[in-house]
Design a protein around this motif. Structure first.
Motif, PDB file in Angstrom:
ATOM      1  N   ASP A 173      17.339  40.946  47.067  1.00  0.00           N
ATOM      2  CA  ASP A 173      16.904  41.454  45.817  1.00  0.00           C
ATOM      3  C   ASP A 173      17.955  41.965  45.158  1.00  0.00           C
ATOM      4  N   TYR A 174      18.322  41.303  44.025  1.00  0.00           N
ATOM      5  CA  TYR A 174      19.380  41.625  42.874  1.00  0.00           C
ATOM      6  C   TYR A 174      18.864  42.229  41.630  1.00  0.00           C
ATOM      7  N   ARG A 175      17.684  42.513  41.695  1.00  0.00           N
ATOM      8  CA  ARG A 175      17.244  43.375  40.338  1.00  0.00           C
ATOM      9  C   ARG A 175      18.067  44.349  39.970  1.00  0.00           C
ATOM     10  N   GLY A 176      18.291  44.234  38.644  1.00  0.00           N
ATOM     11  CA  GLY A 176      19.162  45.254  37.872  1.00  0.00           C
ATOM     12  C   GLY A 176      20.500  44.940  37.748  1.00  0.00           C
ATOM     13  N   ARG A 177      20.999  43.634  38.377  1.00  0.00           N
ATOM     14  CA  ARG A 177      22.172  43.213  38.240  1.00  0.00           C
ATOM     15  C   ARG A 177      22.373  41.725  37.515  1.00  0.00           C
ATOM     16  N   THR A 178      23.511  41.517  36.851  1.00  0.00           N
ATOM     17  CA  THR A 178      23.957  40.502  36.243  1.00  0.00           C
ATOM     18  C   THR A 178      24.685  39.545  37.110  1.00  0.00           C
ATOM     19  N   VAL A 179      24.338  38.283  37.232  1.00  0.00           N
ATOM     20  CA  VAL A 179      25.389  37.340  38.061  1.00  0.00           C
ATOM     21  C   VAL A 179      26.030  36.322  37.116  1.00  0.00           C
ATOM     22  N   MET A 180      27.184  36.385  37.109  1.00  0.00           N
ATOM     23  CA  MET A 180      27.723  35.293  36.050  1.00  0.00           C
ATOM     24  C   MET A 180      28.800  34.575  36.921  1.00  0.00           C
ATOM     25  N   PRO A 181      29.529  33.408  36.419  1.00  0.00           N
ATOM     26  CA  PRO A 181      30.486  32.749  37.244  1.00  0.00           C
ATOM     27  C   PRO A 181      31.530  33.678  37.532  1.00  0.00           C
ATOM     28  N   GLY A 182      32.419  33.281  38.446  1.00  0.00           N
ATOM     29  CA  GLY A 182      33.774  34.071  38.933  1.00  0.00           C
ATOM     30  C   GLY A 182      34.696  33.603  37.738  1.00  0.00           C
ATOM     31  N   LEU A 183      35.600  34.662  37.336  1.00  0.00           N
ATOM     32  CA  LEU A 183      36.667  34.452  36.326  1.00  0.00           C
ATOM     33  C   LEU A 183      37.509  33.230  36.794  1.00  0.00           C
ATOM     34  N   VAL A 184      38.214  32.714  35.506  1.00  0.00           N
ATOM     35  CA  VAL A 184      39.116  31.658  36.027  1.00  0.00           C
ATOM     36  C   VAL A 184      40.450  32.277  35.030  1.00  0.00           C
ATOM     37  N   SER A 185      41.514  32.290  35.662  1.00  0.00           N
ATOM     38  CA  SER A 185      42.616  32.741  34.951  1.00  0.00           C
ATOM     39  C   SER A 185      43.495  31.759  34.844  1.00  0.00           C
ATOM     40  N   ASP A 186      44.093  31.212  33.616  1.00  0.00           N
ATOM     41  CA  ASP A 186      44.733  30.092  33.449  1.00  0.00           C
ATOM     42  C   ASP A 186      46.385  30.521  33.220  1.00  0.00           C
ATOM     43  N   HIS A 187      46.768  31.857  33.100  1.00  0.00           N
ATOM     44  CA  HIS A 187      48.042  32.040  33.219  1.00  0.00           C
ATOM     45  C   HIS A 187      48.047  33.427  33.739  1.00  0.00           C
ATOM     46  N   SER A 188      48.437  33.469  35.013  1.00  0.00           N
ATOM     47  CA  SER A 188      48.840  34.306  35.959  1.00  0.00           C
ATOM     48  C   SER A 188      50.204  34.170  36.778  1.00  0.00           C
ATOM     49  N   HIS A 189      50.724  35.049  37.594  1.00  0.00           N
ATOM     50  CA  HIS A 189      51.810  34.920  38.585  1.00  0.00           C
ATOM     51  C   HIS A 189      51.344  35.486  39.795  1.00  0.00           C
ATOM     52  N   VAL A 190      52.043  34.991  40.908  1.00  0.00           N
ATOM     53  CA  VAL A 190      51.779  35.617  42.206  1.00  0.00           C
ATOM     54  C   VAL A 190      53.368  35.893  42.725  1.00  0.00           C
ATOM     55  N   GLY A 191      53.378  36.853  43.706  1.00  0.00           N
ATOM     56  CA  GLY A 191      54.854  37.080  44.178  1.00  0.00           C
ATOM     57  C   GLY A 191      55.690  37.387  43.488  1.00  0.00           C
ATOM     58  N   GLN A 192      55.749  37.821  42.306  1.00  0.00           N
ATOM     59  CA  GLN A 192      56.846  38.240  41.432  1.00  0.00           C
ATOM     60  C   GLN A 192      56.971  39.647  41.609  1.00  0.00           C
ATOM     61  N   VAL A 193      55.845  40.581  41.650  1.00  0.00           N
ATOM     62  CA  VAL A 193      55.897  42.090  41.753  1.00  0.00           C
ATOM     63  C   VAL A 193      55.559  42.541  43.078  1.00  0.00           C
ATOM     64  N   SER A 194      56.087  43.743  43.458  1.00  0.00           N
ATOM     65  CA  SER A 194      55.578  44.634  44.603  1.00  0.00           C
ATOM     66  C   SER A 194      55.807  46.121  44.304  1.00  0.00           C
ATOM     67  N   GLY A 195      54.504  46.785  43.848  1.00  0.00           N
ATOM     68  CA  GLY A 195      54.787  47.986  43.270  1.00  0.00           C
ATOM     69  C   GLY A 195      55.424  48.069  42.104  1.00  0.00           C
ATOM     70  N   THR A 196      56.609  48.792  41.701  1.00  0.00           N
ATOM     71  CA  THR A 196      57.313  48.515  40.587  1.00  0.00           C
ATOM     72  C   THR A 196      58.672  47.396  40.606  1.00  0.00           C
ATOM     73  N   GLU A 197      58.760  47.004  41.768  1.00  0.00           N
ATOM     74  CA  GLU A 197      60.047  46.156  42.076  1.00  0.00           C
ATOM     75  C   GLU A 197      59.662  44.746  41.778  1.00  0.00           C
TER      76      GLU A 197
END
Length: 417
Positions: A74-98
């Motif tokens: 039962d998901y009454r009171g909730r909205t379900v939408m598609p997961g978001l798709v990011s077309d411009h991100s980066h991974v593994g460049q930052v950790s903390g402030t480094e």
């Protein structure tokens, strides 16, 4: 504009199997009932809807029956939408402030994919500066062996000797970026990226506000584009100014990977983008993030935003000395101007003017998947992956409700926020 991808706070594989019919429930079948359904196609939300999921995919969605034997939730009171798709991100460049190559490791990247997923981004495109580890991590993400967002992206990407992207800023390793000086070297770089099965090709065209001495030469970027197209790959270009955007579009680039931020876009260029079907990713947050935390903008002080910060980053943004330094930096004033112009141009490019909440949801889901050529996500219809974002409230009326994350689903697997 017909093909526009929004990347501010919202913070975009062919079908692998035929969908199960609604009447063929198995022990794996789950039915989410009573939901407000936003299916990502831009239509009016469907209240009191049902979403049926089996084997990681949507079986049926809308005013549909619950299959016999399904696990009914039962998901009454909730909205379900598609997961978001990011077309411009980066991974593994930052950790903390480094920032730097030392952060490009599996543990850090997997943790970042988990964080993206936690915040409702179920598909991430890492647009360049990727090292050899990317190949295996991407394969594991596609196969569901990582408990996080799915991963696509550009391999190393193509920069400029002594130019963009600034090494002093990114500190990338030698295996994370090509810097060809001739068209032949550029073609070889594209060939190597193709062998690594890059999803796109990325090049850096501008001079980062004059902070680097040279720009990519027309001979090199034309060679990159021609070689990529010959190998069936599309090209995304990092730009800042209108002149560079006009030049790279004339050369055949497929994706403008940042908004135009120096001057208003003229009608002729708008017409060119439409006629050629060029994708436009404004990355509004790139400039906003320069000063928002120092400004203590209201959204940065919400529990939702604060929960995303690492301890080191939280300590930095809370430091009065750091905030004062940022606010006094001339680059901060430049970022404010760039953001204002980016917003102005985004409004111009989007025919309707200001985005409605429903339009914002669509460009962050269905349109984001479309840019990547993915037909198995971005919408909630039979046969697509069960990549879902579950929130309280109604994002079709108030886009801020997209921050009220309850849980996310990736390929039919749910995890709470």
């Amino acid at each position: 504009m017909r093909r526009t991808k929004i990347s501010a706070r919202l913070c975009t594989i062919a079908l692998a199997a035929s969908a199960l019919t609604a009447g063929s429930a198995t022990a794996q079948t789950i039915a989410l009932t009573g939901v407000r359904l936003i299916d990502g196609r831009g239509g009016v939300p469907v209240d009191d809807a049902t979403i049926v999921i089996a084997n990681g995919r949507i079986v049926a969605a809308g005013k549909v029956a619950v299959p016999a034997g399904a696990d009914r939730r039962d998901y009454r009171g909730r909205t379900v939408m598609p997961g978001l798709v990011s077309d411009h991100s980066h991974v593994g460049q930052v950790s903390g402030t480094e920032t730097g190559a030392k952060n490009y490791n599996r543990a850090n990247i997997v943790a970042q994919l988990a964080q993206y997923r936690r915040y409702g981004v179920t598909t991430v495109t890492a647009l360049g500066n990727n090292g050899p580890a990317f190949v295996g991590i991407r394969a594991d993400a596609h196969a569901g062996r990582i408990d996080g967002a799915d991963l696509f992206g550009v391999m190393q990407g193509i920069g400029v000797p002594n130019g963009a992207p600034p090494q002093a800023m990114l500190k990338v390793g030698p295996d994370q970026l090509f810097r060809p000086s001739t068209p032949e070297e550029a073609r070889k770089a594209v060939a190597m990226m193709t062998a690594e099965k890059t999803d796109l090709v990325k090049l850096w065209l501008d001079d980062f506000g004059g902070s680097v001495p040279v720009k990519m030469s027309p001979a090199v970027y034309r060679a990159v584009i021609a070689e990529a197209h010959a190998r069936g790959l599309r090209v995304a270009a990092h730009i800042h100014d209108l002149a560079d955007a006009e030049a790279i579009v004339a050369a055949g680039a497929d994706i403008i990977a940042h908004g135009i931020r120096d001057t208003p876009v003229p009608p002729a260029f708008v017409a060119t983008l439409k006629a050629k079907g060029i994708w436009y990713i404004p990355t509004l947050q790139l400039d906003e993030a320069t000063f928002a935390w120092a400004d203590r903008a209201p959204w940065t002080r919400t529990p939702f935003a604060r929960a995303a910060l690492s301890p080191a980053l939280a300590q930095q943004v809370d430091d009065p000395a750091w905030r004062a330094k940022i606010l006094a930096d001339p680059k901060t004033a430049d970022a404010r101007k760039s953001l204002a112009m980016n917003l102005r141009n985004l409004k111009t490019l989007y025919d309707a003017g200001v985005l409605t909440p429903a339009q914002a949801v669509r460009v962050a889901t269905a349109a984001g998947a479309d840019l990547l050529g993915l037909r198995d996500r971005g919408v909630i219809v039979a046969g697509t992956r069960a990549d879902l974002l579950v929130v309280d409230g109604d994002p079709s009326r108030s886009i801020a409700d997209v921050d009220k994350v309850v849980e996310t689903w990736v390929a039919g697997r749910a995890a709470p926020f």
